[in-house]
Design a protein around this motif. Structure first.
Motif, PDB file in Angstrom:
ATOM      1  N   SER A 154      -2.327   5.729 -14.195  1.00  0.00           N
ATOM      2  CA  SER A 154      -1.964   5.180 -12.897  1.00  0.00           C
ATOM      3  C   SER A 154      -2.986   4.142 -12.467  1.00  0.00           C
ATOM      4  N   ARG A 186       4.296   3.093   2.839  1.00  0.00           N
ATOM      5  CA  ARG A 186       5.255   2.675   1.817  1.00  0.00           C
ATOM      6  C   ARG A 186       5.219   1.166   1.765  1.00  0.00           C
ATOM      7  N   ARG A 243       7.168  -2.274  -0.309  1.00  0.00           N
ATOM      8  CA  ARG A 243       8.333  -2.669  -1.104  1.00  0.00           C
ATOM      9  C   ARG A 243       8.058  -3.986  -1.802  1.00  0.00           C
ATOM     10  N   ASP A 251      12.978  -5.006  -5.461  1.00  0.00           N
ATOM     11  CA  ASP A 251      13.893  -3.879  -5.266  1.00  0.00           C
ATOM     12  C   ASP A 251      13.227  -2.535  -5.549  1.00  0.00           C
ATOM     13  N   THR A 252      11.911  -2.480  -5.553  1.00  0.00           N
ATOM     14  CA  THR A 252      11.192  -1.243  -5.833  1.00  0.00           C
ATOM     15  C   THR A 252      10.349  -0.841  -4.630  1.00  0.00           C
ATOM     16  N   THR A 253      10.387   0.454  -4.317  1.00  0.00           N
ATOM     17  CA  THR A 253       9.582   0.990  -3.220  1.00  0.00           C
ATOM     18  C   THR A 253       8.454   1.832  -3.802  1.00  0.00           C
ATOM     19  N   GLU A 283       5.644   4.846  -7.728  1.00  0.00           N
ATOM     20  CA  GLU A 283       6.998   4.358  -7.497  1.00  0.00           C
ATOM     21  C   GLU A 283       7.863   5.452  -6.894  1.00  0.00           C
ATOM     22  N   VAL A 284       8.673   5.080  -5.925  1.00  0.00           N
ATOM     23  CA  VAL A 284       9.604   6.006  -5.287  1.00  0.00           C
ATOM     24  C   VAL A 284      10.951   5.839  -5.969  1.00  0.00           C
ATOM     25  N   GLU A 285      11.502   6.943  -6.459  1.00  0.00           N
ATOM     26  CA  GLU A 285      12.831   6.892  -7.063  1.00  0.00           C
ATOM     27  C   GLU A 285      13.863   6.888  -5.948  1.00  0.00           C
ATOM     28  N   GLU A 286      14.612   5.800  -5.876  1.00  0.00           N
ATOM     29  CA  GLU A 286      15.624   5.672  -4.848  1.00  0.00           C
ATOM     30  C   GLU A 286      17.003   5.842  -5.459  1.00  0.00           C
ATOM     31  N   ILE A 287      17.860   6.487  -4.715  1.00  0.00           N
ATOM     32  CA  ILE A 287      19.222   6.704  -5.180  1.00  0.00           C
ATOM     33  C   ILE A 287      20.142   5.804  -4.355  1.00  0.00           C
TER      34      ILE A 287
END
Length: 127
Positions: free
Chosen positions: A32, A84, A86, A89-91, A121-125
């Protein structure tokens, strides 16, 4: 105040604390980013183009500090999310971490715990 009242008054906070659930800290091992400051991590997110090491080098150049940020394999304890951020397109979550070990050829070697900041990275649905 009698003896029983004093004992109750002194032990009540202890009883209340013992009733709280334990919060174990999980040690994670992985590769990381680590940076000296939250601002450096925020700059990393702004510049990130998919190549973490190159982006860390760009942050270091802007900071005039070759060790401000690094991508390394380590053992760490993750803190609570501070912010958070951004990028395209990644958070990402920005969190403090406490590095407790580094991974070398011999495995995980413990180090004096040191605080840094990192990004996950936050996995967004999509809906």
């Amino acid at each position: 105040m009698n003896f029983g009242s004093r004992v109750t008054l002194l032990t009540l906070p202890l009883v209340l604390l013992l009733g709280l659930p334990a919060r174990a800290q999980e040690v994670e091992v992985g590769t990381s980013l680590l940076c000296d400051t939250q601002e450096q991590v925020e700059r990393f997110v702004t510049l990130y183009d998919g190549d973490a090491k190159s982006t860390a080098n760009s942050v270091n150049a802007a900071e005039h500090n070759p060790t401000a940020c690094a991508v390394t394999t380590m053992a760490y304890v993750r803190g609570h999310q501070l912010a958070r951020a951004r990028n395209k397109d990644t958070t990402f979550q920005i969190v403090p971490i406490l590095v407790v070990g580094v991974v070398g050829e011999e495995g995980v070697e413990s180090v004096t715990p040191a605080p840094f900041f990192s990004v996950f990275e936050v996995e967004e649905i999509g809906i």
